[in-house]
Each structure stands twice: as C-alpha cells, then as structure tokens.
Design a protein around this motif. Structure first.
Motif, PDB file in Angstrom:
ATOM      1  N   GLU A  75      22.027  -8.639 -61.526  1.00  0.00           N
ATOM      2  CA  GLU A  75      22.370  -8.001 -63.422  1.00  0.00           C
ATOM      3  C   GLU A  75      23.356  -7.014 -63.878  1.00  0.00           C
ATOM      4  O   GLU A  75      24.261  -6.908 -64.017  1.00  0.00           O
ATOM      5  CB  GLU A  75      21.365  -8.426 -64.730  1.00  0.00           C
TER       6      GLU A  75
ATOM      7  N   ARG B 297      26.508  -7.869 -61.578  1.00  0.00           N
ATOM      8  CA  ARG B 297      27.843  -8.553 -62.632  1.00  0.00           C
ATOM      9  C   ARG B 297      28.232  -7.845 -63.919  1.00  0.00           C
ATOM     10  O   ARG B 297      29.348  -8.085 -64.368  1.00  0.00           O
ATOM     11  CB  ARG B 297      26.439 -10.311 -63.504  1.00  0.00           C
TER      12      ARG B 297
ATOM     13  N   GLN C 290      19.844 -17.377 -66.433  1.00  0.00           N
ATOM     14  CA  GLN C 290      20.340 -16.651 -67.803  1.00  0.00           C
ATOM     15  C   GLN C 290      21.269 -16.320 -66.454  1.00  0.00           C
ATOM     16  O   GLN C 290      22.689 -16.302 -66.842  1.00  0.00           O
ATOM     17  CB  GLN C 290      19.995 -15.956 -68.098  1.00  0.00           C
TER      18      GLN C 290
ATOM     19  N   GLN D 165      25.580 -17.218 -65.942  1.00  0.00           N
ATOM     20  CA  GLN D 165      26.887 -16.007 -66.276  1.00  0.00           C
ATOM     21  C   GLN D 165      27.504 -15.777 -65.256  1.00  0.00           C
ATOM     22  O   GLN D 165      28.605 -16.238 -65.432  1.00  0.00           O
ATOM     23  CB  GLN D 165      26.024 -14.497 -66.944  1.00  0.00           C
TER      24      GLN D 165
END
Length: 154
Positions: free
Chosen positions: A105, A108, A145, A149
C-alpha cells in the motif's frame, strides 16, 4: 491474550487509534514505548509490532514506509517461541502477510507500482499462515482491496 507488558502497551495504542479515533495520542504513546524499548535495538518482537503499529498512525506516506520497513527488518529476528512466550496467538509466518500488505500500500501511494505488486505477491504467498479469524479476514480483505487498486492503476 498477551502476557507481555510491552505488547499490552502497544495494544493500548492500537485501541486508541482504531477504536477511539485518537491517532495523535496513539502516536505519542508509541513514541514513548519506542524510547522505552531502546528503538531498533529492542526485542525484535516489540520492534516489529510497535513499528508496524506506528506506521499506521503516520501522516506522511514516507514516514509510514520507514516504519513498515523497520517492522519487516525485525520480523526475521523473531522466533515462534518468542511469539508464544508473549502470548501472541500467531506464528511468525502469520506476521508477514500484514507487513507485506502495508508495504504494498505504501509503494502504491508513492507510485512505485512494481514494488507494490512485489509486496502484494509476497503477502499472498504467506496468506496460508493466517487463520479464518477476525485478523485473518482483515488482512485478506486488505489484500483484495490493494489488488483491486493496483489492477486499476495505469
């Protein structure tokens, strides 16, 4: 339930953040604990769990990444015996998926989709170490999730 006093204090910070919405108070408590354990020279279990928790209360993604990388560096020094001694209901292998998920994350958010995908795959590779409990479902949901993304990223 944890029998380790430091882990209990970290749990108090997690409670402040996740259940009371007191992010700044959690960050301050985590900073005090970090000092108390001797920072990165502390017990690797404490360093890993505290750094992983501290990452969650950062406002800047670069700071979050730094804390998550500290957690990942420490996890390799932890034994299953140490985890059991602290009363943590996971194996060391069960710590990796969440660590890699958080790193995915961070990367990202920073636009490094290659590293984000690499850590996502490492998280997926370790998912079998998680049980079908609240924690396991939370991590698995997070994986889905972040994967979504990344699939939507150009």
């Amino acid at each position: 339930m944890t029998t380790d006093p430091t882990m209990a204090r970290i749990g108090q910070g997690v409670e402040l953040h996740h259940h009371q919405g007191r992010r700044e108070a959690a960050r301050e408590l985590f900073a005090r604990i970090w000092d108390d354990i001797g920072g990165e020279q502390g017990d690797p279990l404490h360093v890993c769990v505290l750094a992983h928790s501290m990452a969650d209360v950062q406002d800047d993604v670069r700071e979050e990444l730094m804390w998550d990388l500290r957690a990942l560096a420490a996890v390799g020094l932890i034994t299953d015996e140490r985890v059991a001694q602290a009363g943590v209901p996971l194996s060391v292998a069960g710590l990796y998926p969440s660590l890699h998920l958080n790193l995915s994350e961070c990367y990202r958010k920073l636009g490094d989709l290659g590293l984000a995908r690499e850590h996502l795959q490492q998280a997926r590779d370790g998912i079998g170490a998680l049980g079908d409990d609240e924690y396991g479902r939370l991590v698995k949901s997070g994986l889905e999730q972040v994967a979504g993304q990344l699939d939507n990223a150009i």
